[in-house]
Design an enzyme around this catalytic site. Structure first.
Site, PDB file in Angstrom:
ATOM      1  CB  SER A   1      -3.548   4.814   8.703  1.00 39.88           C
ATOM      2  OG  SER A   1      -4.382   3.694   8.934  1.00 39.88           O
TER       3      SER A   1
ATOM      4  CE  LYS B   1      -2.494   2.468  11.939  1.00 36.76           C
ATOM      5  NZ  LYS B   1      -3.969   2.650  11.872  1.00 36.76           N
TER       6      LYS B   1
END
Length: 224
Positions: free
Chosen positions: A142, A179
């Site tokens: 990701s 993230k």
């Protein structure tokens, strides 16, 4: 060169034991291992000697892990220079960092809980502009476009706060994720660096916490 600390004979033995363990295994000993090797009656006695060494500036103690001992390179060099002994442990830069490697994190447990530590590694502090507290093995792609790949070791500085745009280790409900952090008037978003992954919008009724911020990356440098 700093003035060398004056150690008692027993403190010197504990310091030598720490250096020997790191040199031979890549990780410092636990308090229990120090107590067993030195003939102490309990791990508390080992802790007292470690606290004394920390006060004299030759080691740093990292909370949250049983092997959280860092050698302070400049102080250890000064000790060996004063004693006329050779230093066999490579200590370029100001210190060696002994960092726990965190594997999968159980729901509800502190990220540095001992059961999450799969290994510890001794790395050069000069690799990082800001001192990390642990390594986290990255899982998934990701964050691919930020250069963070599956299997990389992310160096993380433990902190409950982050600035917009920083890459963070965040806990959302029962999951820990890496993230990019963004806070707006509407709330918090966790952004992937891969168009295949949509932004995560943190709802008001969700449990959210920042565990740390990324301060470096190690790839294909440590045997796993």
């Amino acid at each position: 060169m700093p003035t060398p600390a004056k150690l008692t004979a027993r403190q010197q033995q504990v310091l030598d034991l720490i250096q020997s363990a790191i040199r031979h295994t890549g990780a410092p000993p636990t308090r229990a291992e120090i107590a067993a090797e030195m003939g102490f009656k309990s791990a508390n006695a080992a802790e007292e000697h470690l606290q004394a060494l920390a006060r004299k500036g030759v080691i740093e103690l990292v909370s949250g892990t049983s092997r959280g001992i860092r050698l302070c390179g400049s102080a250890v060099r000064a000790l060996h220079a004063a004693q006329g002994t050779a230093l066999n442990l490579p200590l370029s830069g100001t210190s060696q960092l002994v960092l726990p490697l965190i594997g999968r994190v159980a729901a509800g447990s502190p990220i540095l809980a001992q059961e999450h530590v799969t290994q510890t590694y001794c790395v050069e502090s000069s690799l990082f502009q800001h001192k990390p507290d642990y390594l986290l093995k990255v899982r998934g792609v990701s964050m691919r476009d930020a250069g963070i790949m599956d299997g990389d070791l992310l160096a993380v500085q433990a902190t409950p706060e982050a600035r917009n745009g920083q890459i963070v280790v965040a806990r959302l409900n029962d999951e820990v994720t890496v993230k990019r952090f963004r806070r707006t008037a509407q709330g918090v978003q966790l952004l992937a660096e891969n168009p295949d992954y949509p932004p995560i919008v943190v709802a008001h009724d969700e449990t959210f916490a920042i565990e740390g911020v990324a301060v470096g990356l190690i790839r294909n440098a440590l045997p796993l």
